[in-house]
Every structure is written in structure tokens, then in C-alpha cells.
Enzyme design. Structure first.
Site, PDB file in Angstrom:
ATOM      1  N   HIS A   1      67.179  28.632  -5.959  1.00  0.00           N
ATOM      2  CA  HIS A   1      65.837  28.578  -5.394  1.00  0.00           C
ATOM      3  C   HIS A   1      65.598  29.792  -4.501  1.00  0.00           C
ATOM      4  O   HIS A   1      66.412  30.132  -3.660  1.00  0.00           O
ATOM      5  CB  HIS A   1      65.680  27.296  -4.567  1.00  0.00           C
ATOM      6  CG  HIS A   1      64.413  27.239  -3.756  1.00  0.00           C
ATOM      7  ND1 HIS A   1      64.362  27.577  -2.419  1.00  0.00           N
ATOM      8  CD2 HIS A   1      63.154  26.875  -4.114  1.00  0.00           C
ATOM      9  CE1 HIS A   1      63.128  27.423  -1.979  1.00  0.00           C
ATOM     10  NE2 HIS A   1      62.371  26.998  -2.976  1.00  0.00           N
TER      11      HIS A   1
ATOM     12  N   LYS B   1      54.590  21.246 -10.732  1.00  0.00           N
ATOM     13  CA  LYS B   1      54.591  20.275  -9.641  1.00  0.00           C
ATOM     14  C   LYS B   1      54.033  18.927 -10.101  1.00  0.00           C
ATOM     15  O   LYS B   1      53.121  18.867 -10.931  1.00  0.00           O
ATOM     16  CB  LYS B   1      53.737  20.779  -8.477  1.00  0.00           C
ATOM     17  CG  LYS B   1      54.192  22.101  -7.867  1.00  0.00           C
ATOM     18  CD  LYS B   1      55.487  21.960  -7.109  1.00  0.00           C
ATOM     19  CE  LYS B   1      55.810  23.244  -6.359  1.00  0.00           C
ATOM     20  NZ  LYS B   1      57.116  23.173  -5.668  1.00  0.00           N
TER      21      LYS B   1
END
Length: 365
Positions: A299, A169
Site C-alpha cells: 500500500h 471502493k
């Protein structure tokens, strides 16, 4: 002779699954649980297919209610997943072409495919036609809150386990801190491809600045740099930057994806089985991506997504998020499908994934 059944009944189980390791967070999210809607479709032959959709902690009841509206329209029909998908999409389209509607279709569609394969006594992946026996994986972490030392240990472990690359991230208040963290990762794990996820957290000017700051890092991709529905913004951004863009986890329909493909704003396609209308919706998007020579990197619903990639020619790898697989969340029973950084699809009839019903029922709402 194995016959294709008709739909006899459909049962829905909405459940609120806690996150074992605590809340997830990034630039724009704070997630405390995952709401999952599980559909059980029983055929006239007595077999049952199981499907699922999910949300990040809210609106599971809304998805289940929309599924309840669909059920009376499909009872008694033959289990033909693509025909049922298109019938139901037309039926519910007026309340929205994407989002809750495609989430609701996902749970039913996955169950249809599972039931069809079980009825034919074959693996879903043999039914669809496998193009590979195993699927490469990449390591991913919800780790913006972790120290850089902790993130480095994650990335080292993923490399040691044979994963093809790492994704971490970004989105610190000061972009220089992101640059420093990424630099330290690359110094600690040299030569290991690195992607980053911005989780829709930037404006266009902020994204342009971030891409420029990251240029020298030669990242594999930057994921969701802008709000997911800003299709024009992604086009403008892609024309002005060098690093590839990945998107799709919050994009819901073939038409939306095709707009990205046609304008060249997407380099890696991260469609989510639980959000795009299930297997039928995913296969449509994968075929469109293939026409543009773009790889699929799905995802969530990791275990089913990775298995489905065995049937899709245009792939890069399947995401395996620390603490985010449905096995780690307690939704699926454990399996031994991962070995040396690769996923091997189940061989049992249907999709081969076993729901941990004791755990799921303990958290249903």
C-alpha cells in the site's frame, strides 16, 4: 574502493502536499492533503540518502519531532540499516511499539538504505538481490463518490493499460447498491479480476452480511472489512466466509502481522513501507508472509513499493492508485518506469527516486 560511511548529519523536511484532484473519501476517511516527512541522511563520504514517511493529512509534525529525538543517538554511527533500525526501535519503544514510532523509523530507514546503496555505487534492488526484472501492477481508485459509469471507465482503462486486476471502493449505506455497482463492473469488463476495499467501515455482523451478499461475485479479495486492530474479529470473520481477506495498510509491526498469519485471517498482505518502519520493517514482514505462503500487495509510496517487490519472492502485484502515486502528487519527479502494466525498478545507485524539491519546499511546514 567503496566504503560504508558513518552518519554525519540528518535533515528533516515536513511538507503538506495538497491533493490535485480534490479530497479523498471512503467509508471512514475524508483526506484533504498528505503530510510527508522527508529525511536526508548525509554520510562522512559526502553522499546523501533520502527517505520518507507519510500520514493522511495530520500528525506529520509529531513524526518529525520523534525523528528529531532519534537523530542525536545515531550521529557518528556506521550506515548499517538493520542495526540502526533495531537500535532506534529499542530506543523509542517505550513511547509506543507501533504507529507514530514505526512511521518515524520509516523515513530514516529508507534514507539509510538509499545512502548505503549510493555509497556502494549500486542500485538498491541489486544490493538486496532482485528475483525479477519487472513487477505486475493493479489499478486502484478512490472512487466511492464516483458514478458507476465513471468507475467502469476507470476499470476499462486499467485493463487496457495491462494491469493485472482492478480494485474499487465499497461501503454505500445500502449494501444492495454496492452489489449493483460491482455487478455492472463485471458485466462491462468480463473476466477481469476484481477486488474491493471496505476501509475498515463494517462491524463484524455487517461484514458477515456483506461477504454473503458478495459471494456470487467471486471477488479476488475484500480489503480491511473490520477496524485494523481487531485481530480477533478478523479471525472470526475469516473462519465464516469464503472470499479472501486483504489487510495491512494500517498494521505496523512484524508481531501484529504474525498474529494474523498464525491465525489464518489474512490472505493478501498490504504492508505500507511508510508505516512499518521502512525497508527493514517491510522485508521482515515479507519474510514472515513467505513462511506462510502469502503474497505481498503493498500500500502507498507506490514507486518505491513496486521497485522493492522486484526483490521479494512472494508477491501478487503492486497497487497503482489513480491520483495517488507520489509522482501524481508532485512529490517525485516523473519517470518512465511503467510499461504495459508492469513497473521496472530504477537502475541508478540508491533507490533511484528523485524528490521534486521545488514542489516539496513550496509546501513545507
Amino acid at each position: 574502493m567503496n566504503e560504508i560511511p558513518t552518519i554525519e548529519s540528518i535533515k528533516l523536511t515536513p511538507t503538506r502536499v495538497p491533493l490535485p484532484e480534490g479530497p479523498w473519501g471512503d467509508q471512514i476517511h475524508h483526506v484533504e492533503n498528505i503530510e510527508v516527512v522527508i529525511a536526508e541522511v548525509t554520510g562522512s563520504n559526502g553522499l546523501t540518502g533520502v527517505g520518507f514517511s507519510h500520514t493522511s493529512g495530520w500528525c506529520g509534525a509529531t513524526i518529525a519531532q520523534l525523528d528529531e529525538e532519534i537523530i542525536p543517538d545515531v550521529i557518528g554511527l556506521k550506515v548499517s540499516p538493520q542495526g540502526l533500525w533495531r537500535r532506534s526501535y529499542k530506543y523509542i519503544h517505550d513511547v509506543g511499539g507501533a504507529g507514530v514510532t514505526t512511521h518515524a523509523l520509516s523515513a530514516l530507514d529508507i534514507a539509510y538504505w538509499d545512502l548505503l546503496a549510493k555509497s556502494l555505487d549500486v542500485s538498491l534492488y541489486d544490493l538486496l538481490g532482485k528475483v525479477r526484472d519487472r513487477v505486475p501492477l493493479y489499478g486502484s481508485g478512490i472512487n466511492l463518490n464516483l458514478t458507476i459509469e465513471e468507475v467502469i471507465e476507470q476499470v476499462k482503462r486499467w485493463k487496457a493499460e495491462g494491469y493485472i486486476c482492478a480494485k474499487v471502493k465499497v461501503g454505500k449505506p445500502d449494501i444492495e447498491e454496492d452489489v449493483e455497482r460491482l455487478t455492472k463492473i463485471q458485466e462491462a469488463v468480463p473476466g477481469f479480476p476484481l477486488a474491493v476495499d471496505a476501509n475498515q467501515g463494517w462491524t463484524l455482523p455487517a461484514a458477515l452480511r456483506a461477504f454473503k451478499k458478495f459471494d456470487h461475485l467471486d471477488l479476488l479479495w475484500i480489503e480491511e472489512p473490520l477496524p485494523s486492530d481487531d485481530i480477533v474479529g478478523h479471525k472470526v470473520l475469516r473462519e465464516r466466509v469464503n472470499t479472501p481477506i486483504a489487510l495491512g495498510e494500517n498494521t505496523y509491526t512484524l508481531n501484529q502481522f504474525n498474529q494474523h498469519f498464525e491465525q489464518g485471517s489474512c490472505d493478501y498482505v498490504q504492508a505500507d513501507l511508510g508505516r512499518v518502519g521502512g525497508i527493514t520493517g517491510y522485508l521482515d514482514i515479507a519474510a514472515a508472509a513467505r513462511a506462510h505462503n502469502l503474497p505481498m500487495t503493498p500500500h502507498f509510496v507506490m514507486e518505491l513499493s513496486a521497485s522493492l517487490l522486484s526483490c521479494i519472492p512472494n508477491i501478487y502485484a503492486s497497487e497503482m492508485t489513480d491520483g495517488g502515486t507520489w509522482t501524481a502528487l508532485g512529490i517525485f519527479k516523473p519517470s518512465d518506469n511503467i510499461k504495459n502494466g508492469y513497473w521496472t525498478p530504477p537502475t541508478a545507485p540508491g533507490h533511484g527516486l528523485e524528490v521534486n524539491w521545488d514542489y516539496v519546499n513550496a509546501h513545507k511546514f
